[in-house]
Each structure stands twice: as structure tokens, then as C-alpha cells.
Design a protein around this motif. Structure first.
Motif, mmCIF file in Angstrom:
data_model
loop_
_atom_site.group_PDB
_atom_site.id
_atom_site.type_symbol
_atom_site.label_atom_id
_atom_site.label_comp_id
_atom_site.label_asym_id
_atom_site.label_seq_id
_atom_site.Cartn_x
_atom_site.Cartn_y
_atom_site.Cartn_z
ATOM 1 N N PHE A 198 0.826 -1.192 -0.076
ATOM 2 C CA PHE A 198 0.096 0.045 -0.120
ATOM 3 C C PHE A 198 0.867 1.294 0.073
ATOM 4 N N SER A 199 2.007 1.397 0.447
ATOM 5 C CA SER A 199 2.810 2.760 0.588
ATOM 6 C C SER A 199 3.507 2.669 -0.830
ATOM 7 N N LEU A 200 3.571 4.130 -1.193
ATOM 8 C CA LEU A 200 4.388 4.529 -2.197
ATOM 9 C C LEU A 200 5.931 4.949 -1.882
ATOM 10 N N GLN A 201 6.365 4.644 -0.792
ATOM 11 C CA GLN A 201 7.425 5.207 -0.279
ATOM 12 C C GLN A 201 8.524 4.257 -0.003
ATOM 13 N N LEU B 37 -9.993 -5.889 -8.152
ATOM 14 C CA LEU B 37 -9.169 -5.093 -9.220
ATOM 15 C C LEU B 37 -8.644 -3.801 -8.736
ATOM 16 N N GLY B 38 -9.358 -2.970 -7.940
ATOM 17 C CA GLY B 38 -8.780 -1.851 -7.141
ATOM 18 C C GLY B 38 -7.731 -2.081 -6.457
ATOM 19 N N PHE B 39 -7.780 -3.322 -5.553
ATOM 20 C CA PHE B 39 -6.730 -3.695 -4.739
ATOM 21 C C PHE B 39 -5.400 -4.129 -5.585
ATOM 22 N N VAL B 40 -5.721 -4.739 -6.570
ATOM 23 C CA VAL B 40 -4.634 -5.249 -7.679
ATOM 24 C C VAL B 40 -4.062 -3.873 -8.263
ATOM 25 N N PHE B 41 -4.723 -3.089 -8.709
ATOM 26 C CA PHE B 41 -4.301 -1.887 -9.342
ATOM 27 C C PHE B 41 -3.245 -0.818 -8.328
ATOM 28 N N TRP B 42 -3.688 -0.752 -7.152
ATOM 29 C CA TRP B 42 -2.980 -0.235 -5.977
ATOM 30 C C TRP B 42 -1.715 -0.870 -5.746
ATOM 31 N N ALA B 43 -2.126 -2.178 -5.486
ATOM 32 C CA ALA B 43 -0.730 -2.923 -4.995
ATOM 33 C C ALA B 43 0.437 -2.926 -6.013
ATOM 34 N N SER B 44 -0.195 -3.114 -7.161
ATOM 35 C CA SER B 44 0.896 -3.077 -8.538
ATOM 36 C C SER B 44 1.627 -2.028 -8.503
ATOM 37 N N LEU B 45 0.832 -0.870 -8.422
ATOM 38 C CA LEU B 45 1.552 0.540 -8.615
ATOM 39 C C LEU B 45 2.381 0.671 -7.284
ATOM 40 N N ALA B 46 1.943 0.252 -6.103
ATOM 41 C CA ALA B 46 2.928 0.648 -4.868
ATOM 42 C C ALA B 46 4.314 -0.374 -5.313
ATOM 43 N N LEU B 47 4.204 -1.761 -5.567
ATOM 44 C CA LEU B 47 5.245 -2.317 -5.834
ATOM 45 C C LEU B 47 5.946 -1.831 -6.913
ATOM 46 N N ASN B 48 5.597 -1.275 -8.178
ATOM 47 C CA ASN B 48 6.245 -0.834 -9.180
ATOM 48 C C ASN B 48 7.077 0.163 -8.921
ATOM 49 N N ILE B 49 6.392 1.264 -8.231
ATOM 50 C CA ILE B 49 7.171 2.589 -7.670
ATOM 51 C C ILE B 49 8.181 2.238 -6.820
ATOM 52 N N LYS B 50 8.188 1.457 -5.687
ATOM 53 C CA LYS B 50 9.173 0.996 -4.833
ATOM 54 C C LYS B 50 10.450 0.438 -5.699
ATOM 55 N N ARG B 51 10.209 -0.447 -6.744
ATOM 56 C CA ARG B 51 11.330 -0.938 -7.351
ATOM 57 C C ARG B 51 11.922 0.171 -8.231
ATOM 58 N N LEU B 52 10.983 1.057 -8.959
ATOM 59 C CA LEU B 52 11.595 2.442 -9.672
ATOM 60 C C LEU B 52 12.378 3.002 -8.818
ATOM 61 N N HIS B 53 12.048 3.310 -7.494
ATOM 62 C CA HIS B 53 13.118 4.050 -6.419
ATOM 63 C C HIS B 53 14.158 3.175 -6.003
#
Length: 135
Positions: free
Chosen positions: A8-11, A56-72
């Protein structure tokens, strides 16, 4: 690792191993929704439609959080996640940039290295694994 933070976190930063360990179950959760939520099925059962949207809302947010942390971890801004939505380029970007390439060694602007590289060795006096015998 804290699952709430991971999904859930984007940090912060996430190493490849943890990225795959969280991404694969998230993908597996979304597969039945895509397979069984046909227009005919959702028209016949509105509750299925609502459940599909929640999942699908959960999957979208979780994927977004995981991808952003990998980008970081790769020392890239979270805005690079937009590339993952591009047809043809997005999946290749995810597999290579997020799934295969190693993260930045040591600390970067998004935090410490999740693998602990580049950190000073811990102080030996804080080591709880040593046993002392007082005579």
C-alpha cells in the motif's frame, strides 16, 4: 518486511526478490477476476461486478505500489510507472527494468539500500550474539 508497507505504501525501496514475491500473488489474485467477470456474468449477478471492482482496485494499487518502490530502488522517480501502461513497451519495461536489473548500490534519494550495501558495519558492542563470561 511489512505486507501493509509492501502493498500500500508508495515510499521507499524494494529489492527484486521481494518485488517478485509480492507481484506473483497479486497477479494470481487478479486472474480469476479476468477469467470469470464476463459481461454476461456481471449482468446476471451485480454482486459479482462489485466484488470484481474491489479486487481490481486492490490489484491496481498494490501493483502501483510495488512498481514505484522498484523504480525507487533503481533511483528513478515514481512517475516512470506511466511507462508500464504503454502497450508492448510496458510489459518489456516491467520485466527488464523492474524485474531483472539490480537496484542502486548504497543509499539514494529514496532511502537506504534494501540489501544493506554501502552501509557502515554495525558496532560490535551492539552485537547480541556474543556471549560474555564474567569471572
Amino acid at each position: 518486511m511489512n505486507q501493509k508497507w509492501a502493498l500500500f505504501s508508495l515510499q521507499g525501496r524494494m529489492r527484486r526478490r521481494d518485488y517478485w514475491l509480492y507481484s506473483i500473488p497479486v497477479l494470481l489474485v487478479s486472474l480469476p477476476v479476468f477469467l470469470y467477470s464476463t459481461p454476461e456474468a456481471t449482468a446476471a449477478n451485480p454482486l459479482l461486478n462489485i466484488l470484481s471492482l474491489v479486487i481490481l482496485g486492490f490489484v491496481f494499487w498494490a501493483s502501483l505500489a510495488l512498481n514505484i518502490k522498484r523504480l525507487h530502488d533503481r533511483n528513478k522517480s515514481g512517475w516512470w510507472v506511466i511507462v508500464t501502461f504503454l502497450p508492448l513497451i510496458g510489459p518489456v519495461f516491467v520485466i527488464i527494468e523492474l524485474g531483472i536489473l539490480d537496484g542502486t548500490k548504497g543509499a539514494n534519494q529514496f532511502g537506504q539500500d534494501p540489501k544493506g550495501r554501502g552501509m557502515p558495519p554495525s558496532d560490535q558492542s551492539d552485537n547480541n550474539d556474543t556471549m560474555t563470561i564474567d569471572i
